[in-house]
Enzyme design. Structure first.
Site, mmCIF file in Angstrom:
data_model
loop_
_atom_site.group_PDB
_atom_site.id
_atom_site.type_symbol
_atom_site.label_atom_id
_atom_site.label_comp_id
_atom_site.label_asym_id
_atom_site.label_seq_id
_atom_site.Cartn_x
_atom_site.Cartn_y
_atom_site.Cartn_z
ATOM 1 N N ASP A 51 4.974 -8.580 8.321
ATOM 2 C CA ASP A 51 6.383 -8.957 8.165
ATOM 3 C C ASP A 51 7.271 -8.308 9.216
ATOM 4 O O ASP A 51 8.415 -8.727 9.400
ATOM 5 C CB ASP A 51 6.887 -8.578 6.771
ATOM 6 C CG ASP A 51 6.366 -9.514 5.693
ATOM 7 O OD1 ASP A 51 5.975 -10.652 6.029
ATOM 8 O OD2 ASP A 51 6.344 -9.107 4.520
ATOM 9 N N LYS B 139 4.452 -18.428 7.563
ATOM 10 C CA LYS B 139 5.460 -17.669 6.838
ATOM 11 C C LYS B 139 6.651 -18.593 6.550
ATOM 12 O O LYS B 139 6.518 -19.820 6.550
ATOM 13 C CB LYS B 139 5.873 -16.443 7.648
ATOM 14 C CG LYS B 139 4.804 -15.358 7.714
ATOM 15 C CD LYS B 139 4.633 -14.694 6.365
ATOM 16 C CE LYS B 139 3.708 -13.504 6.402
ATOM 17 N NZ LYS B 139 3.611 -12.828 5.090
ATOM 18 N N SER C 132 8.448 -6.130 -2.470
ATOM 19 C CA SER C 132 7.129 -6.306 -3.065
ATOM 20 C C SER C 132 7.017 -5.554 -4.382
ATOM 21 O O SER C 132 6.478 -6.072 -5.376
ATOM 22 C CB SER C 132 6.040 -5.817 -2.096
ATOM 23 O OG SER C 132 6.001 -6.610 -0.930
ATOM 24 N N SER D 146 -4.658 -11.432 2.692
ATOM 25 C CA SER D 146 -3.443 -11.782 1.973
ATOM 26 C C SER D 146 -3.332 -10.979 0.687
ATOM 27 O O SER D 146 -4.119 -11.160 -0.245
ATOM 28 C CB SER D 146 -3.419 -13.280 1.638
ATOM 29 O OG SER D 146 -2.335 -13.581 0.765
ATOM 30 N N ARG E 144 6.740 -6.948 -8.549
ATOM 31 C CA ARG E 144 5.644 -6.528 -9.420
ATOM 32 C C ARG E 144 6.159 -5.740 -10.620
ATOM 33 O O ARG E 144 5.578 -5.833 -11.708
ATOM 34 C CB ARG E 144 4.646 -5.720 -8.597
ATOM 35 C CG ARG E 144 3.846 -6.602 -7.619
ATOM 36 C CD ARG E 144 3.249 -5.792 -6.467
ATOM 37 N NE ARG E 144 2.380 -6.602 -5.622
ATOM 38 C CZ ARG E 144 2.796 -7.419 -4.658
ATOM 39 N NH1 ARG E 144 4.096 -7.578 -4.443
ATOM 40 N NH2 ARG E 144 1.941 -8.098 -3.930
ATOM 41 N N ARG F 28 13.946 -13.127 8.408
ATOM 42 C CA ARG F 28 13.516 -12.122 9.381
ATOM 43 C C ARG F 28 13.804 -12.554 10.821
ATOM 44 O O ARG F 28 14.056 -11.701 11.675
ATOM 45 C CB ARG F 28 12.039 -11.780 9.181
ATOM 46 C CG ARG F 28 11.770 -11.209 7.792
ATOM 47 C CD ARG F 28 10.480 -10.456 7.688
ATOM 48 N NE ARG F 28 10.157 -10.186 6.291
ATOM 49 C CZ ARG F 28 10.652 -9.190 5.582
ATOM 50 N NH1 ARG F 28 11.505 -8.345 6.133
ATOM 51 N NH2 ARG F 28 10.296 -9.024 4.312
ATOM 52 N N GLY G 66 7.691 -16.996 -1.570
ATOM 53 C CA GLY G 66 6.260 -17.225 -1.671
ATOM 54 C C GLY G 66 5.586 -16.217 -2.594
ATOM 55 O O GLY G 66 4.633 -16.549 -3.301
#
Length: 436
Positions: free
Chosen positions: A319, A346, A20, A165, A24, A394, A92
């Protein structure tokens, strides 16, 4: 690939960079003035898809032999339309957050993805971004491939998230960087706040207003300038979760996972495992670039205890639910989880996939529309299942971990998707004497 019982897992295990935060860092670096230098970036398929898309829109991104990634930003107005379709692969996060960025530029772009991604819902970001002035043309249900046209004169909005979300929240906030006024996102349940932390690290003020209970209003003003900076990405707690559970189910294990992100909105799994009786310790806690970091020590102590997981905790561990299911299968007693509807959209229908896989491995499971009840064996589960992963990294990793301690080997049909988030997962386990 098949996994079999292995001896105790020992030593220090380096976990790849947080996915994540890696996304970013690249995105905000591309929008910044000056150079952003990133160390510890996750070099998995999802993050590389983000880098490729930003490069196609004008950002200069490179990596060197020193392990550092350098992003020469083009400013918040500098991105341009790509010359080709942007392939987001399995990501995603790339798709939804980049849609937010592109919404604030006079860009026309088409986005697509792999067989898994084109089934995932994008309407949840299309709705608020259209309210701000972007235009989308997508398949029925708001699915990829989709073509979008951004605007350099976005309208600010006040938007209440219909689902918990972080990706939708982030898309709206990133679009808000280019809106003419103040954009506000209201979230009734806390979600990951990496975007807010990263924006502040790049010099953008983000205001958080507590409305009531768990409900926050996040405000961002358009027109600010981002400044390039240095970022050292911490280890991914979601990736660390797989090794954590492995150590909790393989007798005799004692491992340390150095420099893992312990953002309070990402450690729901660790809180849950501790409540189940796990020996997990956070050491050397510090804060870097707005993110909490620690070295995590995990020791095997015998059978865990089944619990009822608080439903409000699920967004902070969404997750990690698949690997928690594995821990629950080895636990004594019943583990109950609700508020799991998001698992169905997911990379696969993870709720159904975990229920089917555990059943194939001799574990009794009750699956509802948004719930799982796992009746732990209290000892080593039978195993022996042949698991279909549906291109979900996963699911694949969870059942490979289960096979390290089950009575019989467990096979998974496809391990290639693991490269999207944890490229060295299999090699790392093999180096720890796991039998794969």
């Amino acid at each position: 690939m098949t996994s079999r019982q292995c001896p105790a897992l020992m030593g220090r295990v380096k976990i790849p960079g947080d996915k994540s935060i890696s996304h970013r860092a690249l995105m905000l670096g591309a929008l910044a003035h000056g150079e952003t230098i990133i160390s510890g970036l996750l070099e998995g398929g999802d993050v590389l898809a983000t880098a490729a898309a930003l490069s196609a829109m004008g950002a200069r991104i490179s990596s060197g032999d020193d392990g550092l990634w350098r992003v020469h930003g083009v400013g918040t107005k500098g991105l341009h339309s790509p010359d080709h379709v942007l392939d987001m692969g399995n990501s995603g996060t790339s798709t939804r957050l980049l849609a937010g960025i592109m919404a604030g530029h006079a860009i026309t772009a088409t986005l697509t993805g792999d067989a898994s991604l084109i089934k995932r819902p994008m309407g949840r970001v299309i709705t608020p971004l259209e309210q701000m002035g972007a235009v989308f043309l997508a398949r029925d249900g708001g699915k990829l491939p989709m073509t979008m046209r951004g605007s350099d004169s976005l309208k600010p909005i006040k938007y209440t998230l219909p689902v918990a979300s972080a990706q939708v929240k982030s898309a709206v906030l990133l679009a808000g960087l280019r809106a003419n006024g103040t954009t506000t996102v209201i979230e009734e349940h806390p979600t990951r706040d990496h975007t807010e932390n990263m924006l502040r690290h790049f010099g953008i003020p983000v205001r958080i207003e507590k409305i009531s209970g768990l409900t926050d209003a996040i405000h961002i003003d358009g027109g600010h300038v981002l400044q390039g900076c240095a970022i050292d990405v911490p280890g991914d707690p979601s990736s660390a979760a797989f090794l954590t559970v492995a150590a909790l189910i393989v007798p005799g294990s004692d491992i340390t996972l150095p420099r893992i992100g312990i953002n309070p909105r990402r450690i729901g799994l660790y809180d849950t495992l501790k409540e189940m009786g796990a020996d997990i310790e956070f050491k050397n806690i510090r804060t870097e670039a707005g993110e909490r970091i620690a070295d995590i020590t995990v020791r095997y102590t015998g059978a865990l205890q089944g619990i009822t997981v608080p439903p409000e905790r699920i967004p902070s561990m969404i997750d990690e639910v698949p690997i928690l299911c594995i821990a629950a299968a080895f636990a004594q007693g019943t583990t109950t989880m609700t508020n799991l509807a998001e698992l169905r959209v997911k990379e696969s229908d993870r709720l159904a996939m975990m229920a089917t896989g555990l059943d194939a491995c001799g574990v009794r499971v009750e699956a509802g529309e948004d719930s799982l009840i796992i009746h732990g064996t209290g000892h080593t589960p039978e195993g022996g299942g042949a698991i279909e992963t549906a291109l979900d990294h996963r699911i694949a990793m969870s059942f490979l971990i289960m096979g390290l301690a089950s009575q019989n080997p467990i096979s998974v049909d496809d391990t290639s998707p693991i490269a999207t988030s944890f490229p060295d997962f299999i090699k790392l386990l093999q180096d720890m004497y796991a039998d794969l």
